[in-house]
Design an enzyme around this catalytic site. Structure first.
Site, PDB file in Angstrom:
ATOM      1  N   ASP A  37       1.055  -1.106   0.132  1.00 38.58           N
ATOM      2  CA  ASP A  37      -0.068  -0.033  -0.166  1.00 38.58           C
ATOM      3  C   ASP A  37       0.975   1.220  -0.083  1.00 38.58           C
ATOM      4  O   ASP A  37       2.171   0.945  -0.044  1.00 38.58           O
ATOM      5  CB  ASP A  37      -1.002  -0.053   1.262  1.00 38.58           C
ATOM      6  N   PHE A  38       0.475   2.434  -0.178  1.00 36.40           N
ATOM      7  CA  PHE A  38       1.150   3.632  -0.192  1.00 36.40           C
ATOM      8  C   PHE A  38       2.072   3.669   0.969  1.00 36.40           C
ATOM      9  O   PHE A  38       1.737   4.152   2.050  1.00 36.40           O
ATOM     10  CB  PHE A  38       0.163   4.910  -0.294  1.00 36.40           C
TER      11      PHE A  38
END
Length: 740
Positions: free
Chosen positions: A265-266
């Site tokens: 994820d980011f």
């Protein structure tokens, strides 16, 4: 490209080129002058010009012309002319926005959700995208967590069916075919169990609970052939998911058989330093690579460290080769080596985006997701009556969600716009009544949604608007009040400790109720809310969630009876926030809150009920249904002999309607404590007035399996209860046993 050609390509790539294939940057970096970007945000990430033009994928940018231009320039500079992957959060629609995922769960119709995903894939594909970060299949039990709106609910079986349908909708049987995109299931794993409902928080689960409840929907997506999986931000067994080798290699890859691309994820890999699991960026890169994470989203942790780690002998280049090969294989499956633009088509984009076919589907999905929570005879609306629409959602177009990042609220249909098409305007008035939120509320969204500062009217303006609305309500026969959460109060980074309708709107509701008792609440929400006051005072409550582009038309059709609500709650609505996390499939306790037990010494609250205000599977209709007692074809299930469980459903009302017949099972005594009830099957039954139909379910040995005390999955002999009804609260019960 053939497998041997991919291997030859990989063998010819430099180590840095490989590491850069494993980096993902924001697409906005490529929309400006390269030098300007390189001296700004990209430079801060430690990304040089060489890395910049060898990055394997970008996210967050769409549009056929833009992405085709980026791809062309990129491939000219990339040493081996390897095409770039374009990814985007197309959660529940690109431009045609369908109901938010939790609302889709309320349809109890996975096939419909699959069709919505198929339409979203078509719009995404012609806009140049290759991958969507959807579906999110995290199990959700805590309404404080803002991201419950991205899930399809609290039940692993239901979530698994929707996961499968959405993956197949996005990908079809071949992601290389026209109008198909790669689906990315997220967030692996157990992100929905965030402690205290606070986003990005840790997760504390036993391995048994993880495997029994949280992992099955991910497995359903993997079995459906999902091409990508995203790691979660949280810890599992005390280790962040992105550096959790046991979770990613042992469970995801070895046990579940996932062989696709694993993306963080980011900035999740870098964040393992803040977690305290990684000493620095280099340590984070090493641990994430060893865990099998192929793409580092939006940091340079891989690009800046992997080459040096290999040169120092701290990681094996073979691990990098494994990851890069998976990335190349995904690009190959999409057909990008033959056609790097795939389905990107500026002319087709104009005709596909928000086309009539997609709008029609959006309206159908919205109408089927509405849940009628209460109705004391006011719905459907008597069109001969004088009606006042009062509430901030009356003329509001912001009815998508915080994760409809590419959606255009201007394309949405408001309630007022739709109502003006069918209501007698000589007997109908429309009033905002109050702002959505107080002036001091500041909310931030993503993508096109940007920042929103609702309200900002003066006290005098607010007073005038309020008084006009109350006066109109006083003169009306019926008041329809569209109220609820602002859409940016839900979603990522939108955890709420108090899950209620904003106070400014509740004040309006209270004043209106003083002058008119005939109130229909049309509730907009991205999560289950505390509805005690609304439910007690209003005569009807219709939950419309955040319904998407065609929400206004669908809502008016439901209010006027053109649509008969058939939605069922995919997530329990708590009595109050003090109950959460609350879910129907809880474990039995040694002192259950049952009649006949000692009043004090049992598992209960002393100030509120144990039961939620509205349970999982609950939802009313404009007609009435009668469900017969459960009949079984036999009382013993064996390994080779199933039994049939049947009920007869009859429409005893005056209009056609659809009921969701739900089958639940309980294993009465087992090697580990079992839930008090588990959804195992359901069927949607559509009946005309007076019509009846038999709903029949097969109960076989496979339905009785669970994670046993010895860690194996299987069934155990003993007594079982089966319920068939129209919610998880049904008492319509029969008993059978299982013998090997």
């Amino acid at each position: 490209m053939k497998k041997e050609d991919l291997k030859a390509l990989l063998a010819d790539m430099s180590l840095q080129e490989k590491a850069d294939q494993m980096m993902q940057l924001m697409g906005l970096f490529y929309l400006d002058d390269a030098e300007g970007v390189l001296t700004g945000p990209a430079r801060e990430l430690g990304v040089g010009e060489e890395d910049f033009w060898m990055t394997g994928s970008i996210l967050g940018t769409y549009g056929a012309e833009q992405l085709m231009a980026i791809q062309k320039k990129y491939m000219e500079k990339q040493p081996h002319h390897i095409p770039m992957l374009f990814m985007m959060d197309v959660i529940h629609g690109l431009k045609t926005v369908f109901p938010m995922p939790l609302a889709q769960g309320a349809t109890f119709e996975p096939e419909l959700s699959g069709r919505c995903a198929q339409a979203a894939a078509r719009e995404a594909a012609v806009s140049g995208l290759h991958v969507t970060f959807s579906p999110m299949v995290d199990l959700v039990r805590d309404a404080r967590w803002g991201r419950v709106m991205e899930s399809t609910g609290e039940d692993p079986y239901l979530n698994g069916l929707f996961a499968k349908a959405q993956v197949e909708g996005f990908q079809g049987d071949d992601i290389g075919k026209p109008y198909k995109v790669c689906s990315c299931v997220k967030h692996f794993a157990a992100y929905g169990g965030a402690w205290a409902g606070r986003d990005y928080n840790t997760v504390e689960l036993t391995e048994h609970t993880l495997r029994e409840f949280y992992l099955p929907p991910y497995k359903a997506a993997i079995d459906a052939g999902v091409g990508m999986v995203m790691t979660s931000f949280n810890t599992v067994n005390g280790i962040p998911a992105s550096t959790n080798r046991w979770l990613m290699r042992d469970i995801l890859r070895d046990e579940m058989g996932f062989d696709g691309v694993l993306i963080s994820d980011f900035s999740a890999i870098l964040e393992t330093v803040a977690h305290g699991n990684s000493a620095d960026e280099a340590d984070a890169a090493k641990k994430a690579l060893e865990a099998g994470v192929d793409i580092d989203m939006m940091t340079s942790v891989y690009a800046a460290n992997l080459c040096r780690l290999v040169e120092e002998g701290k990681v094996s280049e073979a691990l990098i080769d494994e990851s890069v090969m998976r990335i190349l294989e995904l690009k190959n499956k999409l057909g990008l080596f033959e056609n790097p633009y795939k389905d990107a088509n500026p002319e087709e984009e104009k005709t596909v985006i928000l086309c009539d076919e997609h709008r029609k589907l959006a309206k159908e999905a919205a109408g089927k997701c509405f849940v009628l929570l209460k109705n004391d005879g006011l719905l459907p609306v008597d069109m001969s009556k004088k009606v006042a629409f009062v509430g901030p959602y009356t003329n509001c177009k912001e009815i998508i969600s915080s994760w409809a990042v590419t959606g255009d609220v201007n394309a949405c249909v408001s309630i007022e716009e739709a109502a003006r098409e069918v209501f007698d305007l000589t007997r109908t008035t429309f009033h905002q009544g109050c702002q959505m939120l107080d002036n001091d509320y500041h909310l931030t969204g993503f993508g096109n949604l940007g920042e929103s500062v609702p309200g900002k009217l003066s006290e005098e303006e607010q007073k005038k608007m309020f008084e006009e609305a109350v006066e109109a309500a006083k003169k009306a026969d019926l008041v329809i009040m569209p109220i609820g959460e602002h859409f940016l109060q839900t979603g990522e980074a939108a955890s709420r400790a108090m899950i209620d309708v904003p106070e400014i709107q509740m004040n309006l509701f209270r004043e209106v109720s003083k002058v008119n008792e005939n109130i229909v609440v049309v509730l907009f929400n991205g999560r289950p809310l505390d509805l005690r006051e609304l439910s007690k005072t209003a005569k009807a409550v219709l939950d419309v969630w955040l319904p998407g582009t065609e929400g206004g038309h669908a809502i008016v059709d439901a209010l006027t009876g053109k649509i008969n609500p058939s939605g069922k709650l995919p997530m329990s609505f708590p009595y109050c926030v003090g109950q959460v996390p609350v879910h129907y499939n809880e474990y039995s306790t040694g002192r259950p809150n049952l009649e006949g037990m000692q009043e004090r010494f049992k598992s209960k609250y002393i100030d509120i009920p144990n039961a939620p205000l509205y349970p999982f599977g609950y939802g009313l209709s404009y007609t009435d249904f009668e469900i017969s007692p459960v009949t079984l074809s036999g009382d013993v299930v064996t390994d080779v002999q199933p039994i049939r469980a049947c009920v007869t459903v009859k429409n005893t009302g005056k209009v056609e309607g659809t009921e969701v017949i739900q089958l639940y099972i309980q294993d009465v005594a087992a090697s580990v404590v079992r839930p008090v009830k588990e959804l195992k099957r359901f069927e949607k039954v559509k009946l005309c007035p007076g019509e009846e139909k038999k709903a029949e379910f097969i109960i076989d040995e496979e339905m009785l399996r669970f994670l046993r005390a010895d860690g194996t999955v299987g069934s155990e002999e003993g007594k079982f209860r089966v319920w068939i009804g129209n919610s998880s609260n049904t008492k319509n019960e029969a008993v059978f046993s299982y013998q090997k």
